[in-house]
Design a protein around this motif. Structure first.
Motif, PDB file in Angstrom:
ATOM      1  N   ASP A  61      -3.648   6.377   1.275  1.00  0.00           N
ATOM      2  CA  ASP A  61      -2.848   7.448   1.876  1.00  0.00           C
ATOM      3  C   ASP A  61      -1.356   7.117   1.833  1.00  0.00           C
ATOM      4  OD1 ASP A  61      -5.223   8.769   2.534  1.00  0.00           O
ATOM      5  OD2 ASP A  61      -5.199   8.072   4.622  1.00  0.00           O
ATOM      6  N   ILE A  62      -1.042   5.875   2.206  1.00  0.00           N
ATOM      7  CA  ILE A  62       0.365   5.450   2.210  1.00  0.00           C
ATOM      8  C   ILE A  62       0.930   5.490   0.795  1.00  0.00           C
ATOM      9  CG2 ILE A  62       1.925   3.503   2.616  1.00  0.00           C
ATOM     10  CD1 ILE A  62      -0.163   2.662   4.866  1.00  0.00           C
ATOM     11  N   ALA A  63       0.211   4.900  -0.150  1.00  0.00           N
ATOM     12  CA  ALA A  63       0.679   4.863  -1.546  1.00  0.00           C
ATOM     13  C   ALA A  63       0.823   6.279  -2.106  1.00  0.00           C
ATOM     14  CB  ALA A  63      -0.280   4.042  -2.401  1.00  0.00           C
ATOM     15  N   HIS A  64      -0.152   7.124  -1.827  1.00  0.00           N
ATOM     16  CA  HIS A  64      -0.115   8.507  -2.305  1.00  0.00           C
ATOM     17  C   HIS A  64       1.113   9.226  -1.739  1.00  0.00           C
ATOM     18  CE1 HIS A  64      -1.806  12.190  -3.915  1.00  0.00           C
ATOM     19  NE2 HIS A  64      -1.581  12.773  -2.752  1.00  0.00           N
ATOM     20  N   GLY A  65       1.431   8.937  -0.483  1.00  0.00           N
ATOM     21  CA  GLY A  65       2.586   9.567   0.161  1.00  0.00           C
ATOM     22  C   GLY A  65       3.911   9.203  -0.469  1.00  0.00           C
ATOM     23  N   ILE A  66       3.975   8.060  -1.139  1.00  0.00           N
ATOM     24  CA  ILE A  66       5.226   7.654  -1.800  1.00  0.00           C
ATOM     25  C   ILE A  66       5.078   7.681  -3.322  1.00  0.00           C
ATOM     26  CG2 ILE A  66       6.122   6.333   0.142  1.00  0.00           C
ATOM     27  CD1 ILE A  66       5.152   3.768  -1.306  1.00  0.00           C
ATOM     28  N   GLN A  67       4.126   8.487  -3.792  1.00  0.00           N
ATOM     29  CA  GLN A  67       3.881   8.690  -5.221  1.00  0.00           C
ATOM     30  C   GLN A  67       3.610   7.393  -5.979  1.00  0.00           C
ATOM     31  OE1 GLN A  67       6.865  10.432  -3.840  1.00  0.00           O
ATOM     32  NE2 GLN A  67       5.284  11.914  -3.287  1.00  0.00           N
ATOM     33  N   ARG A  68       2.762   6.559  -5.392  1.00  0.00           N
ATOM     34  CA  ARG A  68       2.331   5.330  -6.047  1.00  0.00           C
ATOM     35  C   ARG A  68       0.810   5.380  -6.189  1.00  0.00           C
ATOM     36  NH1 ARG A  68       7.201   4.644  -6.104  1.00  0.00           N
ATOM     37  NH2 ARG A  68       8.335   2.726  -5.836  1.00  0.00           N
ATOM     38  N   ASP A  69       0.284   4.590  -7.113  1.00  0.00           N
ATOM     39  CA  ASP A  69      -1.164   4.511  -7.264  1.00  0.00           C
ATOM     40  C   ASP A  69      -1.699   3.505  -6.258  1.00  0.00           C
ATOM     41  OD1 ASP A  69      -3.804   4.656  -8.156  1.00  0.00           O
ATOM     42  OD2 ASP A  69      -3.481   3.089  -9.647  1.00  0.00           O
ATOM     43  N   GLY A  70      -2.471   3.993  -5.327  1.00  0.00           N
ATOM     44  CA  GLY A  70      -3.060   3.123  -4.320  1.00  0.00           C
ATOM     45  C   GLY A  70      -4.573   3.163  -4.398  1.00  0.00           C
ATOM     46  N   SER A  71      -5.087   3.443  -5.600  1.00  0.00           N
ATOM     47  CA  SER A  71      -6.536   3.534  -5.757  1.00  0.00           C
ATOM     48  C   SER A  71      -7.196   2.229  -5.325  1.00  0.00           C
ATOM     49  CB  SER A  71      -6.897   3.831  -7.210  1.00  0.00           C
ATOM     50  OG  SER A  71      -6.383   5.083  -7.577  1.00  0.00           O
ATOM     51  N   PRO A  72      -8.260   2.336  -4.539  1.00  0.00           N
ATOM     52  CA  PRO A  72      -8.944   1.125  -4.084  1.00  0.00           C
ATOM     53  C   PRO A  72      -9.576   0.362  -5.248  1.00  0.00           C
ATOM     54  CG  PRO A  72      -9.656   3.049  -2.825  1.00  0.00           C
ATOM     55  CD  PRO A  72      -8.843   3.544  -3.978  1.00  0.00           C
ATOM     56  N   PRO A  73      -9.724  -0.955  -5.119  1.00  0.00           N
ATOM     57  CA  PRO A  73     -10.382  -1.742  -6.166  1.00  0.00           C
ATOM     58  C   PRO A  73     -11.826  -1.276  -6.377  1.00  0.00           C
ATOM     59  CG  PRO A  73      -9.315  -3.171  -4.545  1.00  0.00           C
ATOM     60  CD  PRO A  73      -9.271  -1.779  -4.007  1.00  0.00           C
TER      61      PRO A  73
END
Length: 126
Positions: A61-73
């Motif tokens: 959620d945090i990564a998505h909010g700052i337009q980063r890929d935060g996909s879980p491993p």
């Protein structure tokens, strides 16, 4: 309950997640197998799995909010799905399936979920 304002900087949000991880570790280490949570009957393994999922999806959620890929491993996502969402078939990959199972994403084939049920209770031994 821990909360952050919607306007909190991403670094603050990530720091909050980093602070909570040791609390999760301690909670799992000190948990009594017959303990109850307000979510459902769980034991240390189920509690740990829930904590892992919460950490993964809130980091997303945090990564998505700052337009980063935060996909879980993939490996953690697969293990979490097997433990907490055994009824959910993996489609495409474990990471996107976990995000779908927790209501983070949807697609034309699988609309976004609006509810979920944890399976955190002790597993029956075979």
């Amino acid at each position: 309950m821990v909360g952050l304002r919607r306007t909190a900087a991403a670094t603050v949000a990530v720091s909050a997640v980093a602070v909570l991880v040791p609390l999760l570790r301690g909670g799992v280490a000190d948990a009594v197998p017959a303990a109850r949570s307000d979510l459902a009957y769980v034991h240390p393994e189920g509690f740990a799995a829930m904590g892992v999922v919460e950490t993964l999806v809130h980091t997303y959620d945090i990564a998505h909010g700052i337009q980063r890929d935060g996909s879980p491993p993939q490996d953690l996502s697969h293990r979490a799905l097997l433990r907490l969402f055994p009824e959910v078939p993996v489609v495409d990959d474990a990471s996107s399936t976990l995000l779908w199972a927790t209501g983070r994403i949807g697609s034309a084939e699988r609309p976004r979920r609006t509810s979920r049920r944890w399976h955190g209770a002790p597993r029956r031994r075979r």
